[in-house]
Design an enzyme around this catalytic site. Structure first.
Site, mmCIF file in Angstrom:
data_model
loop_
_atom_site.group_PDB
_atom_site.id
_atom_site.type_symbol
_atom_site.label_atom_id
_atom_site.label_comp_id
_atom_site.label_asym_id
_atom_site.label_seq_id
_atom_site.Cartn_x
_atom_site.Cartn_y
_atom_site.Cartn_z
ATOM 1 N N SER A 1 0.835 -1.198 0.000
ATOM 2 C CA SER A 1 0.000 0.000 0.000
ATOM 3 C C SER A 1 0.875 1.255 0.000
ATOM 4 O O SER A 1 1.626 1.472 -0.947
ATOM 5 C CB SER A 1 -0.963 -0.044 1.192
ATOM 6 O OG SER A 1 -1.929 0.973 1.078
ATOM 7 N N GLN A 2 0.815 2.100 1.039
ATOM 8 C CA GLN A 2 1.731 3.236 1.077
ATOM 9 C C GLN A 2 3.173 2.761 0.943
ATOM 10 O O GLN A 2 3.990 3.388 0.268
ATOM 11 C CB GLN A 2 1.566 4.023 2.376
ATOM 12 C CG GLN A 2 2.579 5.151 2.545
ATOM 13 C CD GLN A 2 2.467 5.828 3.895
ATOM 14 O OE1 GLN A 2 1.853 6.881 4.006
ATOM 15 N NE2 GLN A 2 3.063 5.246 4.929
ATOM 16 N N ASP B 1 -10.052 -4.157 -5.174
ATOM 17 C CA ASP B 1 -9.409 -3.189 -4.285
ATOM 18 C C ASP B 1 -9.923 -1.790 -4.587
ATOM 19 O O ASP B 1 -9.553 -1.185 -5.591
ATOM 20 C CB ASP B 1 -7.893 -3.263 -4.462
ATOM 21 C CG ASP B 1 -7.131 -2.398 -3.467
ATOM 22 O OD1 ASP B 1 -7.770 -1.614 -2.736
ATOM 23 O OD2 ASP B 1 -5.891 -2.509 -3.424
ATOM 24 N N HIS C 1 -8.191 -4.738 -0.677
ATOM 25 C CA HIS C 1 -6.884 -4.131 -0.425
ATOM 26 C C HIS C 1 -5.936 -5.038 0.357
ATOM 27 O O HIS C 1 -4.744 -4.741 0.442
ATOM 28 C CB HIS C 1 -7.059 -2.794 0.289
ATOM 29 C CG HIS C 1 -5.820 -1.949 0.275
ATOM 30 N ND1 HIS C 1 -5.117 -1.680 -0.893
ATOM 31 C CD2 HIS C 1 -5.131 -1.340 1.278
ATOM 32 C CE1 HIS C 1 -4.069 -0.930 -0.607
ATOM 33 N NE2 HIS C 1 -4.046 -0.724 0.705
#
Length: 328
Positions: free
Chosen positions: A187-188, A273, A303
């Protein structure tokens, strides 16, 4: 959640039309040069965690602006010669957490450097220990709009610079083989992985999972999920600023970093997602400049992506890339 984005055959050919700023490379070269004016000052302090299979070091190094950034360096117990290293970046809202949360890569025989995320880890799922001493103008709660009116002030300029400096800090330890460095994150963390992949030219591999911070114009118009929705919430109040905001975001888009990355790359995405829509991930994957690249697609996941299944694929893929650095 049913499929909501483009069909898979269209995803495989999707390319964003959001151009990089003309001074993108100059902006980042100057940003990193300014950061390197400060001594890296990487310090590694042994920590007694009760874990017998690994050695844990509490790390502090100088990131953006010379600000102290925390991390963990986790080594297989008894390591006596330089090891390949995986530098990991954390997902949105989380910090470095506790060492026993990060045992995968050391268990596989690698050095594992976990970077804390400045200002994060206070209300998320893993504790952080790094302050962000830089203020900002008006912002929506969260990190996505801090300093968003000017790329020089934007929060992710600081965090992405920290991420590059984390590679330099990891490589400074005598039990790390600098020539065999991979970066990874979810993710990030995946977005930071792409940024570092575009800014550090001599990596052995990158592994961005369900990466965030990609194809901003599409992301903020396609999904109403946080954290992208923070930008929409900001623009609800500041109606005159969309062009200014998009200009700032163009300096931090994973698509533009991907176009500059050449290390072997293993991506992942999930077709349900809504947090990091698959088209935004494929936008970065299709732009990726390296020839040795692949993407794992999880048809019925959100996600969470592949989770442990993706880790199992990485455990089969990464050793070959790190065996002899870029020549593997």
């Amino acid at each position: 959640m049913a499929l909501f984005d483009l069909p898979l055959d269209q995803l495989r050919s999707y390319r964003p039309s959001f151009p990089a700023p003309d001074d993108f490379d100059e902006f980042w070269a100057k940003t990193l040069a300014e950061a390197r004016e400060h001594e890296l000052d990487a310090r590694f302090e042994p920590v007694d965690t009760g874990l017998t299979g690994v050695q844990v070091l509490d790390v502090t190094f100088s990131g953006f602006g010379g600000h102290p950034v925390k991390g963990w360096l986790i080594l297989p117990a008894g390591a006596g010669e330089p090891l390949p290293v995986v530098v990991e970046y954390i997902g949105y809202g989380g910090g470095r957490g506790l060492p026993h949360m990060h045992l995968l890569w050391a268990s596989a025989g690698f050095a594992h450097f976990v970077m804390d995320s400045r200002g994060q880890g206070s209300g998320g799922w893993a504790e952080g220990g790094t302050a962000d001493p830089v203020g900002s103008g008006p912002a929506y709660p969260g990190f996505m709009t801090r300093g968003i009116e000017d790329p020089h002030d934007y929060y992710y300029r600081r965090l992405m610079t920290d991420a590059v400096r984390a590679v330099e800090a990891a490589r400074s330890h005598p039990l790390v083989d600098a020539a065999r460095t991979a970066v990874a994150g979810v993710s990030q963390g995946g977005g930071l992985t792409l940024a570092v992949g575009g800014l550090v030219p001599d990596l052995a591999a990158i592994a961005p999972d369900v990466p965030f911070l990609c194809d901003f114009p599409r992301a903020i118009s396609l999904t109403d999920r946080m954290p992208y929705r923070e930008i929409g919430g900001y623009l609800q109040a500041r109606r005159a600023d969309p062009a200014k905001v998009l200009r700032t975001l163009s300096y931090f888009d994973g698509v533009h970093f991907a176009a500059r990355g050449t290390a072997p790359a293993l991506f992942s995405t999930a077709l349900e997602d809504q947090t990091c829509p698959p088209s935004t991930v494929f936008g970065a994957f299709n732009a990726y400049a390296g020839e040795d690249k692949s993407i794992e697609v999880y048809d019925f996941n959100g996600h969470e992506g592949g989770g442990p299944y993706q880790q199992a694929i990485q455990l089969r893929w990464l050793p070959g890339k790190l065996r002899a650095g870029r020549d593997a």
